[in-house]
Design a protein around this motif. Structure first.
Motif, mmCIF file in Angstrom:
data_model
loop_
_atom_site.group_PDB
_atom_site.id
_atom_site.type_symbol
_atom_site.label_atom_id
_atom_site.label_comp_id
_atom_site.label_asym_id
_atom_site.label_seq_id
_atom_site.Cartn_x
_atom_site.Cartn_y
_atom_site.Cartn_z
ATOM 1 N N TYR A 108 0.802 -1.231 0.000
ATOM 2 C CA TYR A 108 0.000 0.000 0.000
ATOM 3 C C TYR A 108 0.835 1.283 0.000
ATOM 4 C CZ TYR A 108 -2.606 -3.877 2.017
ATOM 5 O OH TYR A 108 -3.107 -5.124 2.272
ATOM 6 N N THR A 109 2.149 1.166 -0.173
ATOM 7 C CA THR A 109 2.993 2.353 -0.291
ATOM 8 C C THR A 109 3.034 2.814 -1.746
ATOM 9 O OG1 THR A 109 5.043 1.093 -0.634
ATOM 10 C CG2 THR A 109 4.414 1.603 1.654
ATOM 11 N N ILE A 110 3.545 4.008 -1.953
ATOM 12 C CA ILE A 110 3.608 4.583 -3.299
ATOM 13 C C ILE A 110 4.352 3.643 -4.241
ATOM 14 C CG2 ILE A 110 5.748 5.882 -2.882
ATOM 15 C CD1 ILE A 110 4.438 8.223 -4.472
ATOM 16 N N ASP A 111 3.840 3.485 -5.449
ATOM 17 C CA ASP A 111 4.454 2.602 -6.449
ATOM 18 C C ASP A 111 5.608 3.356 -7.114
ATOM 19 O OD1 ASP A 111 5.175 0.960 -8.556
ATOM 20 O OD2 ASP A 111 3.115 0.409 -9.055
ATOM 21 N N GLU A 112 6.807 3.048 -6.660
ATOM 22 C CA GLU A 112 7.979 3.775 -7.145
ATOM 23 C C GLU A 112 8.209 3.578 -8.646
ATOM 24 O OE1 GLU A 112 9.260 -0.287 -5.978
ATOM 25 O OE2 GLU A 112 8.058 1.288 -5.008
ATOM 26 N N SER A 113 7.677 2.505 -9.207
ATOM 27 C CA SER A 113 7.860 2.258 -10.642
ATOM 28 C C SER A 113 7.027 3.210 -11.497
ATOM 29 C CB SER A 113 7.493 0.811 -10.985
ATOM 30 O OG SER A 113 6.090 0.590 -10.882
ATOM 31 N N LYS A 114 6.090 3.922 -10.877
ATOM 32 C CA LYS A 114 5.216 4.837 -11.618
ATOM 33 C C LYS A 114 5.544 6.304 -11.365
ATOM 34 C CE LYS A 114 1.466 1.479 -11.727
ATOM 35 N NZ LYS A 114 0.073 1.156 -11.320
ATOM 36 N N ILE A 115 6.564 6.559 -10.550
ATOM 37 C CA ILE A 115 6.884 7.944 -10.191
ATOM 38 C C ILE A 115 7.458 8.712 -11.377
ATOM 39 C CG2 ILE A 115 8.399 9.416 -8.793
ATOM 40 C CD1 ILE A 115 8.048 7.437 -6.499
ATOM 41 N N GLU A 116 8.431 8.142 -12.043
ATOM 42 C CA GLU A 116 9.138 8.894 -13.093
ATOM 43 C C GLU A 116 8.212 9.336 -14.219
ATOM 44 O OE1 GLU A 116 13.588 8.441 -13.737
ATOM 45 O OE2 GLU A 116 12.969 6.359 -13.410
ATOM 46 N N VAL A 131 2.988 3.846 4.899
ATOM 47 C CA VAL A 131 1.614 3.547 5.297
ATOM 48 C C VAL A 131 1.562 2.403 6.307
ATOM 49 C CG1 VAL A 131 -0.669 2.907 4.463
ATOM 50 C CG2 VAL A 131 0.818 4.302 3.037
ATOM 51 N N TYR A 132 0.900 2.644 7.439
ATOM 52 C CA TYR A 132 0.802 1.671 8.545
ATOM 53 C C TYR A 132 2.178 1.250 9.068
ATOM 54 C CZ TYR A 132 -3.672 0.929 6.072
ATOM 55 O OH TYR A 132 -4.861 1.096 5.415
ATOM 56 N N GLY A 133 3.185 2.015 8.749
ATOM 57 C CA GLY A 133 4.542 1.605 9.084
ATOM 58 C C GLY A 133 5.167 0.723 8.024
ATOM 59 N N ASN A 134 4.433 0.413 6.955
ATOM 60 C CA ASN A 134 5.025 -0.302 5.816
ATOM 61 C C ASN A 134 5.981 0.649 5.112
ATOM 62 O OD1 ASN A 134 3.343 -2.436 6.437
ATOM 63 N ND2 ASN A 134 1.824 -1.905 4.887
ATOM 64 N N VAL A 135 7.195 0.206 4.901
ATOM 65 C CA VAL A 135 8.252 1.097 4.433
ATOM 66 C C VAL A 135 8.249 1.210 2.910
ATOM 67 C CG1 VAL A 135 10.754 1.415 4.355
ATOM 68 C CG2 VAL A 135 9.665 0.605 6.452
ATOM 69 N N CYS A 136 8.290 2.447 2.425
ATOM 70 C CA CYS A 136 8.425 2.683 0.990
ATOM 71 C C CYS A 136 9.759 2.132 0.493
ATOM 72 C CB CYS A 136 8.383 4.184 0.695
ATOM 73 S SG CYS A 136 6.866 5.022 1.190
ATOM 74 N N ASN A 137 9.873 1.986 -0.818
ATOM 75 C CA ASN A 137 11.152 1.583 -1.412
ATOM 76 C C ASN A 137 12.077 2.803 -1.377
ATOM 77 O OD1 ASN A 137 13.336 0.794 -3.001
ATOM 78 N ND2 ASN A 137 12.057 -0.412 -4.392
ATOM 79 N N VAL A 138 12.686 3.017 -0.227
ATOM 80 C CA VAL A 138 13.465 4.228 0.007
ATOM 81 C C VAL A 138 14.690 4.312 -0.909
ATOM 82 C CG1 VAL A 138 12.692 4.611 2.372
ATOM 83 C CG2 VAL A 138 14.614 3.060 1.947
ATOM 84 N N TYR A 139 15.236 3.178 -1.277
ATOM 85 C CA TYR A 139 16.443 3.187 -2.111
ATOM 86 C C TYR A 139 16.120 3.618 -3.547
ATOM 87 C CZ TYR A 139 18.270 0.558 1.851
ATOM 88 O OH TYR A 139 18.636 0.170 3.114
ATOM 89 N N GLU A 140 15.021 3.123 -4.086
ATOM 90 C CA GLU A 140 14.632 3.501 -5.445
ATOM 91 C C GLU A 140 14.139 4.946 -5.487
ATOM 92 O OE1 GLU A 140 13.827 3.246 -9.601
ATOM 93 O OE2 GLU A 140 15.246 2.344 -8.192
ATOM 94 N N VAL A 152 12.895 15.034 -1.233
ATOM 95 C CA VAL A 152 12.056 13.938 -0.747
ATOM 96 C C VAL A 152 11.725 14.201 0.713
ATOM 97 C CG1 VAL A 152 11.853 11.465 -0.310
ATOM 98 C CG2 VAL A 152 13.103 12.276 -2.333
ATOM 99 N N ILE A 153 10.434 14.351 0.988
ATOM 100 C CA ILE A 153 9.957 14.576 2.345
ATOM 101 C C ILE A 153 8.993 13.440 2.673
ATOM 102 C CG2 ILE A 153 8.784 16.144 3.928
ATOM 103 C CD1 ILE A 153 9.926 17.479 0.577
ATOM 104 N N TYR A 154 9.365 12.584 3.597
ATOM 105 C CA TYR A 154 8.526 11.439 3.934
ATOM 106 C C TYR A 154 7.471 11.809 4.973
ATOM 107 C CZ TYR A 154 11.427 8.076 1.431
ATOM 108 O OH TYR A 154 12.087 7.379 0.449
ATOM 109 N N ASP A 155 6.232 11.426 4.670
ATOM 110 C CA ASP A 155 5.222 11.388 5.713
ATOM 111 C C ASP A 155 5.433 10.052 6.417
ATOM 112 O OD1 ASP A 155 2.978 10.979 7.293
ATOM 113 O OD2 ASP A 155 1.640 12.047 5.920
ATOM 114 N N ALA A 156 6.144 10.123 7.532
ATOM 115 C CA ALA A 156 6.472 8.934 8.319
ATOM 116 C C ALA A 156 5.665 8.933 9.606
ATOM 117 C CB ALA A 156 7.973 8.911 8.612
#
Length: 379
Positions: A108-116, A131-140, A152-156
């Protein structure tokens, strides 16, 4: 009527511990304006989280909104609609335009493959959500941001204490905002904190949250009022002594949920992710109506009829809020739409018992597509 099982309940330190610190506060009468306990709390958080810079706020939303302001951003911000109202409101209140990216169906985190594909010459930043503490793909996300020179500003908000491969998840991006609201795994009554990589940005942010004051007589920023007071700071300091216990309690309850619900056709539960040290702040399930027999809203009401309180969290998508109608471009977010209509967060807090979890799961297990509507209502 059976004792209600609440969706959340604020963790509290021993009363004596809080009162002991309050005695000193009572004598000093120094209740706000970055007092002794505020400074102690910042230092304790830096040590606990193993980060360089922390700025405390009266609530998490103001932390996010003023961080965006401090960065002097303009243009478009790529974000997710599957989040709490605060994320999008902070963007819009800075006169920035939200560009909504879809989410991944697994976490349920942002789909990093669709950002660009969403980046234009107007894009200035990415605001992903753990989301819910599920970690985004921070490296990508970091790779994309560096390639396109974006902030990049994370809503954490949900991510206090979480680590990725041994590193604080708050140490990624230019800044991360954490909510310290009373419903979170760790709280300071109300409150929020922002972790910053840039020390100069911390200085600026500390000014903005204090009306723009640099010194008693020098006001060189147009500021706001978002300081954390001493009562909140004391609660945070006391709760910090016990947050590991709270997380451990939630972990055991989460494991019981998984044990009971794993394998039930039509209920999707989140599993552990390798390399991620979680905080077990929420327990979301996704209801597949076709497989389970009833939809999410039916499950919500059946639980409520059994004195069990759950939450449709997140619903609606922020992109569907009435206040944004016809104001921003519409984006295709089919996965976010699907999850928002089928997700339900179940009760999870340290004061629950294994028996409470078993009761919730027992009600869920009794629901199936062969039950008549009348039978469902009698559960």
């Amino acid at each position: 009527m059976n004792k209600p099982i609440m969706i959340t309940r604020s963790a509290m330190p021993p009363m004596e511990e809080y009162i002991e610190k309050m005695k000193e506060l009572w004598d000093s009468r120094y209740l706000t304006n970055s007092g002794k306990f505020h400074k102690e709390f910042e230092e304790a958080l830096i040590k606990y989280l193993n980060v360089s810079n922390v700025s405390l706020f009266t609530n998490g939303h103001m932390g996010l909104e003023l961080t965006l302001e401090a960065m002097n951003l303009s243009g478009e911000v790529i974000t997710t609609p599957f989040t709490f109202a605060s994320t999008t409101q902070a963007i819009v209140r800075n006169n920035l335009t939200p560009v909504f990216c879809d989410i991944k169906e697994d976490d349920y985190t942002i789909d990093e493959s669709k950002i660009e594909a969403l980046i234009t010459d107007k894009t200035c930043a990415i605001v992903p959500v753990h989301v819910y503490g599920n970690v985004c793909n921070v490296y990508e996300i970091e790779r994309i941001a560096k390639k396109h020179n974006l902030k990049v500003i994370y809503d954490a908000a949900h991510a206090f204490g979480i680590k990725v491969n041994g590193k604080s998840v708050l140490d990624f991006g230019d800044a991360s905002m954490v909510s310290l609201h009373a419903t979170k795994v760790f709280h300071a009554i109300e409150g929020g904190l922002v972790v910053l990589q840039d020390e100069d940005l911390k200085v600026k942010l500390d000014k903005i949250k204090n009306f723009g004051f640099l010194t008693e007589e020098l006001v060189d920023e147009i500021g706001s009022h978002a300081r954390m007071n001493e009562f909140q700071s004391i609660m945070g300091l006391c709760n910090l002594n016990h947050v590991s216990e709270e997380i451990l309690k939630r972990k055991k309850l989460t494991e019981r949920y998984r044990e009971n619900l794993r394998g039930i056709d039509g209920i999707k539960v989140m599993e552990e992710v390798e390399g991620v040290e979680n905080n077990y702040t929420y327990f979301p399930v996704v209801i597949d109506e076709e497989k389970f027999g009833v939809n999410r809203d039916d499950v919500y009401h059946i639980l409520l009829n059994n004195n069990i309180f759950s939450r449709k969290y997140f619903y609606k998508l922020t992109s569907d809020f009435e206040c944004y109608e016809n104001k921003f471009k519409e984006y295709e977010t089919p996965i976010a739409n699907k999850i928002a209509k089928s997700v339900l967060t179940l009760p999870l807090h340290g004061d629950l018992s294994i028996a409470d979890i078993d009761k919730v799961c027992d009600v869920l297990c009794k629901i199936n597509k062969n039950l008549s509507k009348e039978k469902q209502e009698s559960l």
